[in-house]
Enzyme design. Structure first.
Site, PDB file in Angstrom:
ATOM      1  N   ARG A  19       0.128  41.699 -16.847  1.00  0.00           N
ATOM      2  CA  ARG A  19       0.437  40.574 -17.725  1.00  0.00           C
ATOM      3  C   ARG A  19      -0.853  39.887 -18.144  1.00  0.00           C
ATOM      4  O   ARG A  19      -1.914  40.092 -17.543  1.00  0.00           O
ATOM      5  CB  ARG A  19       1.361  39.589 -17.027  1.00  0.00           C
ATOM      6  CG  ARG A  19       0.774  38.933 -15.799  1.00  0.00           C
ATOM      7  CD  ARG A  19       1.783  38.065 -15.097  1.00  0.00           C
ATOM      8  NE  ARG A  19       2.242  36.974 -15.950  1.00  0.00           N
ATOM      9  CZ  ARG A  19       3.343  36.273 -15.712  1.00  0.00           C
ATOM     10  NH1 ARG A  19       4.113  36.572 -14.681  1.00  0.00           N
ATOM     11  NH2 ARG A  19       3.679  35.280 -16.504  1.00  0.00           N
ATOM     12  N   LYS A  44       7.019  29.727 -17.066  1.00  0.00           N
ATOM     13  CA  LYS A  44       7.930  28.896 -17.864  1.00  0.00           C
ATOM     14  C   LYS A  44       8.462  27.720 -17.050  1.00  0.00           C
ATOM     15  O   LYS A  44       8.717  26.644 -17.599  1.00  0.00           O
ATOM     16  CB  LYS A  44       9.074  29.748 -18.415  1.00  0.00           C
ATOM     17  CG  LYS A  44       8.705  30.514 -19.657  1.00  0.00           C
ATOM     18  CD  LYS A  44       9.896  31.002 -20.436  1.00  0.00           C
ATOM     19  CE  LYS A  44      10.581  32.159 -19.781  1.00  0.00           C
ATOM     20  NZ  LYS A  44      11.654  32.737 -20.638  1.00  0.00           N
ATOM     21  N   GLU A  66      14.050  35.971 -22.142  1.00  0.00           N
ATOM     22  CA  GLU A  66      15.172  35.148 -21.690  1.00  0.00           C
ATOM     23  C   GLU A  66      15.112  33.829 -22.456  1.00  0.00           C
ATOM     24  O   GLU A  66      14.061  33.168 -22.478  1.00  0.00           O
ATOM     25  CB  GLU A  66      15.087  34.882 -20.192  1.00  0.00           C
ATOM     26  CG  GLU A  66      16.273  34.096 -19.665  1.00  0.00           C
ATOM     27  CD  GLU A  66      16.227  33.869 -18.160  1.00  0.00           C
ATOM     28  OE1 GLU A  66      17.123  33.155 -17.660  1.00  0.00           O
ATOM     29  OE2 GLU A  66      15.305  34.373 -17.508  1.00  0.00           O
TER      30      GLU A  66
END
Length: 558
Positions: free
Chosen positions: A264, A274, A37
């Site tokens: 992850r 983020k 994104e």
């Protein structure tokens, strides 16, 4: 330390792909995608996803797309798009064809949303987000159906088209899938597909007033592109039934994409959210997304981390189904291992102390030969000017030395790297009582750093000729977060920020060849560590990693 690069990779994802190939699922094709994104820059966690997506496609003779998940105009920016492209190129990966965008598919997604409405599988809900959230219930608690769930197809289509045309205020309506408000999986309790946003989009401008949610856009974008294996991190595990449900309701030919989740990448002393990283930038705690303390790829690049070392690290830790946190020292060991063979050695004095050789012939300049990299003979040697007035590190002299101190002290003989043996004869002090100048004599028979009579010294020190030195600055870094798991005690990672995570040293002295270093080049300062030449500021150097292998020490303790 072996990085495992010489061993064939094997994990549950690769086993799954091999099994699909054996069963000729997807006609034997393998197509992956990396879908960031564009609301921030890539970080070390993304590096693991990138290497998996691209390397998997390469191993199975497939292709990997780059698709920007640009469905939220409020937070996205073309600067992030450009930065992500730069980071991907720096890592050495080229996507299949031109970059793709979820916004490329807005029209098709809209048409498919109308298809679900026409099938009685989606409806417009006039309730606000808070009410919808409350009605969804919770784990072990039943959900409550919306009073607008029973709207007929014609009314839903009319309202949805008005939503598209911008007839309603933000937050006044959403489009929801009609699945099961009692389902044990919360993701299937009539999830939101579209929300109203009167915000310009970085690619489509003011054309759209409604934007698809991630869950609605993700699987359908995969299907449009022909993705076979959609690899996601574990937090999307509960989203997979919804991913499959959407695809099953649409008139798609052939096999539909297959979503698979993996753990992850998390590191000690590091935050990869983020939202948290953006807060560090916005609050001025760091100097920007490329601050060398940041775990962003641009921050790591500015600090001097080689792309190859990051990729080798990601390969080494592998792919698993269970979340875990890796020691940051392990990543640093890969960086150090790579730089040991690639980085040239240079002499730099970060906290200078003047050394005067009293018996040096006045005006004489020697050029001593030093090895550029003892780990790589092809790097050859260089000549460094040596004179009777030098700079040494303040820590390399003690007037009153502690036990087992082998560097320069009154009466002590030491070696100056590649040059001569010198013996301290005295020193001056300033008003504060600190040494300002050290005096020594040299033995001209020890040129090259070896004594013909075979005598030994216990210390070899680096130096810089005062006459030829170029001055600059260096930045030394500690962990940005003091705790191994930031926020583990209080729930807020910001509570564990290290207040002294950077020390800037000015008036450092470097050998003259340092003035010719390329922007971004990494060198080893003799005895001090690896340092990267800042890409924007001449003669500013960021310490990449120290020379001591902390990971080896951790392994010994365990």
């Amino acid at each position: 330390m072996s990085n495992g690069a010489d061993q064939p990779l094997d994990d549950f994802v690769r086993e799954l792909v091999r099994d699909d190939a054996a069963k000729e699922r997807f006609g034997g094709r393998v197509q992956t995608r990396f879908p960031p994104e564009p609301n921030g820059y890539l970080h070390i966690g993304h590096a693991k996803a990138i290497t998996l997506d691209f390397e998997l496609a390469k191993e199975f003779d497939g292709v990997c797309n780059l698709r920007f998940d640009d469905t939220n105009p409020n937070t996205e920016d073309t600067a992030f798009v450009e930065g992500i492209l730069e980071d991907l190129d720096w890592l050495g990966y080229q996507p299949n064809g031109e970059p793709l965008y979820a916004s490329d598919y807005f029209e098709q997604l809209y048409d498919w949303a109308e298809h679900l409405i026409s099938q009685g599988l989606a409806y417009v809900d006039d309730q606000d987000a808070e009410t919808i959230s409350q009605q969804r219930g919770g784990f072990g608690q039943p959900g409550t159906e919306s009073p607008f769930r029973s709207r007929n197809v014609e009314e839903n289509l009319e309202l949805f088209r008005k939503m598209r045309d911008g007839a309603f205020d933000e937050g006044s309506r959403v489009l929801r899938a009609k699945i099961d408000m009692q389902h044990e999986n919360m993701q299937l309790r009539d999830p939101v597909m579209y929300r109203i946003r009167h915000e310009p989009h970085h690619r489509t401008g003011d054309r759209w007033h409604i934007y698809p949610t991630y869950d609605w856009a993700h699987g359908q974008s995969d299907a449009i592109e022909g993705v076979t294996h959609s690899l996601c991190t574990l937090e999307f595990d509960s989203h997979r039934p919804l991913y499959d449900w959407y695809l099953a309701q649409l008139p798609l030919p052939g096999d539909t994409p297959r979503q698979t989740e993996f753990a992850r990448l998390e590191l000690t002393h590091t935050v990869t959210s983020k939202r948290r990283l953006a807060a560090l930038v916005q609050d001025g705690i760091v100097d920007g997304w490329d601050d060398p303390r940041m775990p962003t790829l641009r921050g790591l690049r500015r600090r001097g981390y080689p792309a190859a070392a990051i990729k080798e690290f990601c390969s080494y830790i592998g792919v698993s189904r269970a979340n875990s946190r890796h020691q940051i020292e392990l990543l640093e060991s890969f960086v150090r291992q790579h730089l040991n063979t690639t980085a040239q050695r240079k002499m730099a004095v970060l906290e200078p102390l003047r050394l005067v050789i009293t018996n040096w012939p006045e005006g004489q300049i020697d050029e001593v030969e030093v090895v550029n990299n003892p780990e790589n003979a092809d790097d050859g040697t260089r000549l460094v000017p040596f004179t009777g007035e030098l700079f040494i590190e303040q820590d390399d002299f003690r007037a009153d030395p502690p036990p087992k101190y082998f560097r320069l002290t009154p009466g002590r003989e030491v070696r100056l790297r590649g040059a001569y043996f010198v013996t301290c004869t005295g020193f001056d002090v300033g008003e504060a009582g600190n040494p300002t100048t050290v005096y020594a004599t040299y033995d001209p028979e020890t040129r090259g750093g070896n004594a013909p009579d075979g005598r030994k010294v216990k210390s070899t020190m680096h130096w810089v000729s005062a006459q030829h030195a170029v001055s600059g600055s260096a930045a030394l870094y500690e962990r940005l977060f003091a705790a191994e798991v930031p926020g583990n005690e209080t729930g807020d990672p910001m509570d564990d920020l290290e207040p002294n995570s950077v020390t800037r040293l000015e008036n450092c002295m470097f050998e003259p060849s340092m003035a010719e270093l390329a922007s971004g080049e990494v060198v080893q300062f003799e005895r001090l560590g690896y340092f990267a030449h800042d890409p924007r500021t001449p003669l500013l150097f960021h310490r990449t990693v120290g020379l001591r292998d902390e990971w080896a020490r951790i392994q010994q303790r365990s």
